[in-house]
Write a protein that holds these residues in place. Structure first.
Motif, PDB file in Angstrom:
ATOM      1  N   ALA A 109     -13.287  33.114   8.681  1.00 37.29           N
ATOM      2  CA  ALA A 109     -13.738  31.730   8.536  1.00 37.29           C
ATOM      3  C   ALA A 109     -12.634  30.855   7.953  1.00 37.29           C
ATOM      4  CB  ALA A 109     -14.983  31.670   7.657  1.00 37.29           C
ATOM      5  N   ASN A 110     -11.974  31.330   6.912  1.00 37.01           N
ATOM      6  CA  ASN A 110     -10.918  30.521   6.287  1.00 37.01           C
ATOM      7  C   ASN A 110      -9.702  30.377   7.186  1.00 37.01           C
ATOM      8  OD1 ASN A 110     -12.142  29.716   3.888  1.00 37.01           O
ATOM      9  ND2 ASN A 110     -11.710  31.675   2.896  1.00 37.01           N
ATOM     10  N   ASP A 111      -9.380  31.411   7.949  1.00 38.55           N
ATOM     11  CA  ASP A 111      -8.284  31.307   8.902  1.00 38.55           C
ATOM     12  C   ASP A 111      -8.589  30.245   9.957  1.00 38.55           C
ATOM     13  OD1 ASP A 111      -5.761  32.616  10.180  1.00 38.55           O
ATOM     14  OD2 ASP A 111      -7.241  32.614  11.802  1.00 38.55           O
ATOM     15  N   LEU A 112      -9.819  30.235  10.453  1.00 37.39           N
ATOM     16  CA  LEU A 112     -10.209  29.226  11.437  1.00 37.39           C
ATOM     17  C   LEU A 112     -10.195  27.829  10.816  1.00 37.39           C
ATOM     18  CD1 LEU A 112     -11.217  28.358  14.212  1.00 37.39           C
ATOM     19  CD2 LEU A 112     -13.543  29.008  13.488  1.00 37.39           C
ATOM     20  N   ALA A 113     -10.613  27.716   9.563  1.00 37.53           N
ATOM     21  CA  ALA A 113     -10.576  26.411   8.884  1.00 37.53           C
ATOM     22  C   ALA A 113      -9.160  25.861   8.826  1.00 37.53           C
ATOM     23  CB  ALA A 113     -11.159  26.541   7.474  1.00 37.53           C
ATOM     24  N   LEU A 114      -8.185  26.721   8.573  1.00 40.11           N
ATOM     25  CA  LEU A 114      -6.788  26.264   8.569  1.00 40.11           C
ATOM     26  C   LEU A 114      -6.369  25.787   9.953  1.00 40.11           C
ATOM     27  CD1 LEU A 114      -4.921  28.935   6.372  1.00 40.11           C
ATOM     28  CD2 LEU A 114      -5.952  26.761   5.670  1.00 40.11           C
ATOM     29  N   ARG A 115      -6.799  26.495  10.982  1.00 41.67           N
ATOM     30  CA  ARG A 115      -6.474  26.070  12.352  1.00 41.67           C
ATOM     31  C   ARG A 115      -7.067  24.686  12.649  1.00 41.67           C
ATOM     32  NH1 ARG A 115      -8.163  30.359  16.698  1.00 41.67           N
ATOM     33  NH2 ARG A 115      -7.312  28.696  18.031  1.00 41.67           N
ATOM     34  N   LEU A 116      -8.316  24.497  12.255  1.00 39.40           N
ATOM     35  CA  LEU A 116      -8.950  23.196  12.470  1.00 39.40           C
ATOM     36  C   LEU A 116      -8.174  22.087  11.775  1.00 39.40           C
ATOM     37  CD1 LEU A 116     -12.687  24.201  11.880  1.00 39.40           C
ATOM     38  CD2 LEU A 116     -11.715  23.489  14.056  1.00 39.40           C
ATOM     39  N   ALA A 117      -7.824  22.314  10.507  1.00 40.45           N
ATOM     40  CA  ALA A 117      -7.124  21.277   9.730  1.00 40.45           C
ATOM     41  C   ALA A 117      -5.745  20.986  10.295  1.00 40.45           C
ATOM     42  CB  ALA A 117      -7.030  21.721   8.275  1.00 40.45           C
ATOM     43  N   ARG A 118      -5.041  22.031  10.712  1.00 35.44           N
ATOM     44  CA  ARG A 118      -3.690  21.820  11.223  1.00 35.44           C
ATOM     45  C   ARG A 118      -3.709  21.118  12.575  1.00 35.44           C
ATOM     46  NH1 ARG A 118      -1.543  27.549   8.632  1.00 35.44           N
ATOM     47  NH2 ARG A 118      -0.431  26.566   6.891  1.00 35.44           N
ATOM     48  N   GLN A 119      -4.704  21.435  13.391  1.00 31.19           N
ATOM     49  CA  GLN A 119      -4.818  20.733  14.668  1.00 31.19           C
ATOM     50  C   GLN A 119      -5.184  19.268  14.443  1.00 31.19           C
ATOM     51  OE1 GLN A 119      -4.124  21.551  17.739  1.00 31.19           O
ATOM     52  NE2 GLN A 119      -4.895  19.626  18.615  1.00 31.19           N
ATOM     53  N   TYR A 120      -6.107  19.016  13.526  1.00 31.83           N
ATOM     54  CA  TYR A 120      -6.550  17.642  13.251  1.00 31.83           C
ATOM     55  C   TYR A 120      -5.413  16.782  12.708  1.00 31.83           C
ATOM     56  CZ  TYR A 120      -9.036  13.763  11.023  1.00 31.83           C
ATOM     57  OH  TYR A 120      -9.449  12.515  10.631  1.00 31.83           O
ATOM     58  N   SER A 121      -4.657  17.346  11.781  1.00 36.44           N
ATOM     59  CA  SER A 121      -3.622  16.563  11.087  1.00 36.44           C
ATOM     60  C   SER A 121      -2.296  16.542  11.824  1.00 36.44           C
ATOM     61  CB  SER A 121      -3.394  17.124   9.689  1.00 36.44           C
ATOM     62  OG  SER A 121      -2.850  18.434   9.773  1.00 36.44           O
ATOM     63  N   GLY A 122      -2.069  17.533  12.673  1.00 41.39           N
ATOM     64  CA  GLY A 122      -0.783  17.639  13.333  1.00 41.39           C
ATOM     65  C   GLY A 122       0.321  18.113  12.420  1.00 41.39           C
ATOM     66  N   SER A 123      -0.064  18.735  11.298  1.00 36.33           N
ATOM     67  CA  SER A 123       0.933  19.222  10.336  1.00 36.33           C
ATOM     68  C   SER A 123       0.550  20.610   9.842  1.00 36.33           C
ATOM     69  CB  SER A 123       1.065  18.247   9.163  1.00 36.33           C
ATOM     70  OG  SER A 123      -0.185  18.045   8.544  1.00 36.33           O
ATOM     71  N   GLN A 124       1.443  21.212   9.077  1.00 36.41           N
ATOM     72  CA  GLN A 124       1.271  22.600   8.644  1.00 36.41           C
ATOM     73  C   GLN A 124       1.020  22.758   7.149  1.00 36.41           C
ATOM     74  OE1 GLN A 124       1.407  25.488  10.731  1.00 36.41           O
ATOM     75  NE2 GLN A 124       1.117  23.850  12.222  1.00 36.41           N
ATOM     76  N   ASP A 125       1.397  21.795   6.337  1.00 26.33           N
ATOM     77  CA  ASP A 125       1.409  21.985   4.886  1.00 26.33           C
ATOM     78  C   ASP A 125      -0.002  22.098   4.298  1.00 26.33           C
ATOM     79  OD1 ASP A 125       4.401  21.221   3.590  1.00 26.33           O
ATOM     80  OD2 ASP A 125       4.033  20.565   5.646  1.00 26.33           O
ATOM     81  N   ILE A 126      -0.169  23.127   3.468  1.00 29.16           N
ATOM     82  CA  ILE A 126      -1.447  23.405   2.819  1.00 29.16           C
ATOM     83  C   ILE A 126      -1.249  23.407   1.308  1.00 29.16           C
ATOM     84  CG2 ILE A 126      -3.337  25.071   2.545  1.00 29.16           C
ATOM     85  CD1 ILE A 126      -3.203  23.932   5.354  1.00 29.16           C
ATOM     86  N   ILE A 127      -2.175  22.786   0.593  1.00 28.88           N
ATOM     87  CA  ILE A 127      -2.189  22.860  -0.874  1.00 28.88           C
ATOM     88  C   ILE A 127      -3.305  23.810  -1.275  1.00 28.88           C
ATOM     89  CG2 ILE A 127      -2.474  21.613  -3.041  1.00 28.88           C
ATOM     90  CD1 ILE A 127      -1.523  19.095  -1.630  1.00 28.88           C
ATOM     91  N   THR A 128      -2.966  24.781  -2.081  1.00 25.77           N
ATOM     92  CA  THR A 128      -3.935  25.732  -2.598  1.00 25.77           C
ATOM     93  C   THR A 128      -3.863  25.726  -4.121  1.00 25.77           C
ATOM     94  OG1 THR A 128      -4.699  28.043  -2.434  1.00 25.77           O
ATOM     95  CG2 THR A 128      -2.322  27.684  -2.567  1.00 25.77           C
ATOM     96  N   LEU A 129      -4.780  26.422  -4.770  1.00 27.87           N
ATOM     97  CA  LEU A 129      -4.807  26.469  -6.228  1.00 27.87           C
ATOM     98  C   LEU A 129      -4.196  27.762  -6.746  1.00 27.87           C
ATOM     99  CD1 LEU A 129      -8.386  25.094  -7.031  1.00 27.87           C
ATOM    100  CD2 LEU A 129      -6.207  23.891  -7.225  1.00 27.87           C
ATOM    101  N   ASP A 130      -3.586  27.683  -7.900  1.00 32.22           N
ATOM    102  CA  ASP A 130      -3.076  28.887  -8.538  1.00 32.22           C
ATOM    103  C   ASP A 130      -4.232  29.846  -8.805  1.00 32.22           C
ATOM    104  OD1 ASP A 130      -1.156  30.556  -9.516  1.00 32.22           O
ATOM    105  OD2 ASP A 130      -1.016  29.603 -11.479  1.00 32.22           O
ATOM    106  N   ASN A 131      -3.969  31.126  -8.619  1.00 38.71           N
ATOM    107  CA  ASN A 131      -4.943  32.214  -8.810  1.00 38.71           C
ATOM    108  C   ASN A 131      -6.020  32.255  -7.731  1.00 38.71           C
ATOM    109  OD1 ASN A 131      -3.623  32.808 -11.300  1.00 38.71           O
ATOM    110  ND2 ASN A 131      -4.856  31.225 -12.289  1.00 38.71           N
ATOM    111  N   ALA A 132      -5.869  31.451  -6.690  1.00 39.98           N
ATOM    112  CA  ALA A 132      -6.876  31.417  -5.628  1.00 39.98           C
ATOM    113  C   ALA A 132      -6.816  32.673  -4.779  1.00 39.98           C
ATOM    114  CB  ALA A 132      -6.666  30.195  -4.736  1.00 39.98           C
TER     115      ALA A 132
END
Length: 512
Positions: A116-139
């Motif tokens: 599910a989370n892998d697919l969520a990244l695909r959705l976001a990257r396709q929507y935005s046209g970019s690759q950069d992801i912000i995550t939280l420490d210890n996530a």
């Protein structure tokens, strides 16, 4: 039953021969062989009953008869992939959507939280046209490559792991141990501003943010509850930069927080993520998960020209089970029960905090509760070895609990939702007795520690020589032994910190 055909020693031997050595098992020095379970209880091959305080997968209770029946009946009739029409898929999506804000209305069914989370990244990257992801420490967001890269909880343990230049780590919004604590004037804004600063740095290099991803409540990161207003402000910064907000509900969804069905709703009615991922409790142990997003994001994903297909995601059996889980949550008022029993559990633990200087913080919502153990309330020195001793001693008392967080010092409660007040009384009484014994062994000055005045240097963190401490391998080892022995007895020696005096090693690390 197949699980009962082998002696425990045979099962262990076959696991060592056939299963990947990196596949972790609970209590590795003396693992438990479970053969059946019901409700909040699990039973080993000798018939001994264990109170399960950690299994957020068995959300409505192990082997709930309604869920078992729903899966069995559908399996006897039909199971196939979602390229055929079937009512279960659309009826289940309809039921899920009724629990969510109206904007979240398009579903993709998959098989695990990681998927599910892998697919969520695909959705976001396709929507935005970019690759950069912000995550939280210890996530922690999953075990596939794309998610290990955004999971500092795992990535920090990989030797010489290359850092993906498209991944940016923001501070965990931890108001107990983090940079901005509860006494800060506005910790939500302070932590959100850290995310804003990351975005500005990315933009200054010509980059663009695709998404910010966070568990609605950090689980593996130590049961961290973000301050109210944090998600709203982060979402504002991220959306202004053209990115999306992904809320990971894999660990904390489906009414666990009690007051709301989804943990992201704790932030307020004015906060709606762009993408929500679900897993673990969704199928009560059956492998299913889900991604839900807006029509706008779904249409952008479709515009890529790639057809999305998942062989097992949303199959009739999975959806029948998912519907049954929702029925049980409603029929047995498990969300309300999580609120009531979780509140009762938290009250019991708060009373223990007044009594035990090892307890530094109690935090949580509903039946998602963390107890952070510290050696000193002023310095917040993590009581890692003590936490491991607690969970091993609880295992001896037939209670299953885990310890997690960046220092492995947070006792994690996330039991099946049928967990009741008698169970809460039972486990808290056991914790009380265990902490009393550990504190007596340390010579900890209760009065000073409770007032935040404990001097860690006076007690040095050394425990008295007790057979069960030596047996565990968490505390004392004769000084002639080497650190490799600590690793062996500590079940892998992850994050082991060794201090030596004239007689003993003090091993502060993980066991099991």
């Amino acid at each position: 039953m197949c699980a009962e055909k082998l002696a425990k020693t045979q099962t262990i031997d076959l696991r060592r021969k056939l299963i990947g050595p990196s596949c972790k098992i609970f209590f590795s020095d003396d693992p438990i062989k479970m053969v059946r379970a019901r409700g909040q209880y699990m039973y080993d091959e000798r018939g001994q009953r264990y109170l399960d305080c950690i299994n957020n997968v068995a959300h409505v209770g192990h082997c709930h008869p309604d869920v078992v029946l729903a899966g069995t009946q559908q399996m006897e009739m039909l199971n196939t992939n979602s390229r055929f029409l079937h009512d279960n898929l659309v009826l289940y999506a309809q039921r899920l959507q009724a629990t969510l804000p109206a904007r979240l209305s398009v579903f993709y069914f998959v098989n695990s939280g990681s998927e599910a989370n892998d697919l969520a990244l695909r959705l976001a990257r396709q929507y935005s046209g970019s690759q950069d992801i912000i995550t939280l420490d210890n996530a922690y967001h999953g075990h596939v490559t794309s998610l290990i890269e955004i999971s500092p909880y795992k990535l920090h343990h990989l030797a010489d792991a290359p850092l993906n230049p498209f991944v940016h780590v923001a501070l965990s919004p931890d108001v107990y141990r983090g940079k901005y604590k509860r006494d800060h004037a506005d910790p939500a804004k302070a932590y959100a501003d850290e995310v804003r600063d990351i975005i500005e740095r990315v933009q200054s290099r010509g980059g663009k943010i695709a998404a910010f991803i966070a568990e609605s409540l950090q689980s593996c990161g130590g049961q961290v509850i973000p301050p109210a207003g944090y998600f709203q402000q982060v979402a504002e910064h991220v959306r202004k930069a053209g990115g999306l907000f992904i809320a990971d509900e894999v660990q904390v969804g489906f009414g666990r927080v009690g007051s709301h069905f989804w943990a992201f709703q704790l932030q307020g009615d004015d906060f709606v993520p762009d993408i929500v991922t679900m897993g673990k409790p969704i199928g009560n142990g059956h492998p299913m998960s889900c991604v839900v997003t807006s029509r706008e994001v779904a249409e952008a994903f479709m515009s890529s020209g790639n057809e999305y297909f998942n062989t097992f995601g949303g199959n009739p059996v999975s959806c029948a089970i998912g519907l049954a889980v929702l029925d049980v949550i409603a029929k047995e008022d498990l969300q309300g029960k999580a609120l009531r029993v979780g509140g009762y559990l938290t009250q019991l633990l708060e009373k223990q905090k007044e009594k035990h200087p090892l307890i530094g913080d109690i935090r949580g919502r509903g039946l998602f509760v963390g107890v952070e153990l510290v050696r000193d309330r002023s310095t917040l020195a993590p009581a890692t070895a003590e936490a491991q001793e607690v969970i091993y001693r609880l295992k001896d008392e037939r209670v299953l609990l885990s310890a997690d967080g960046p220092h492995r010092n947070v006792l994690k409660f996330k039991p099946p939702m049928c967990f009741n007040t008698d169970d809460a009384d039972f486990v808290v009484d056991k914790i009380d007795a265990i902490l009393t014994e550990i504190e007596a062994a340390t010579g900890l000055n209760t009065a000073n520690a409770v007032n935040g005045k404990n001097d860690v240097n006076k007690r040095k963190g050394y425990y008295r020589k007790k057979d069960h401490f030596i047996r565990r391998g968490n505390y004392f080892l004769p000084s002639t032994r080497q650190s490799s022995t600590v690793n062996q007895l500590g079940g892998g020696g992850v994050n082991v910190d060794i201090i030596q005096d004239n007689t003993f090693f003090f091993a502060s690390g993980r066991a099991g």
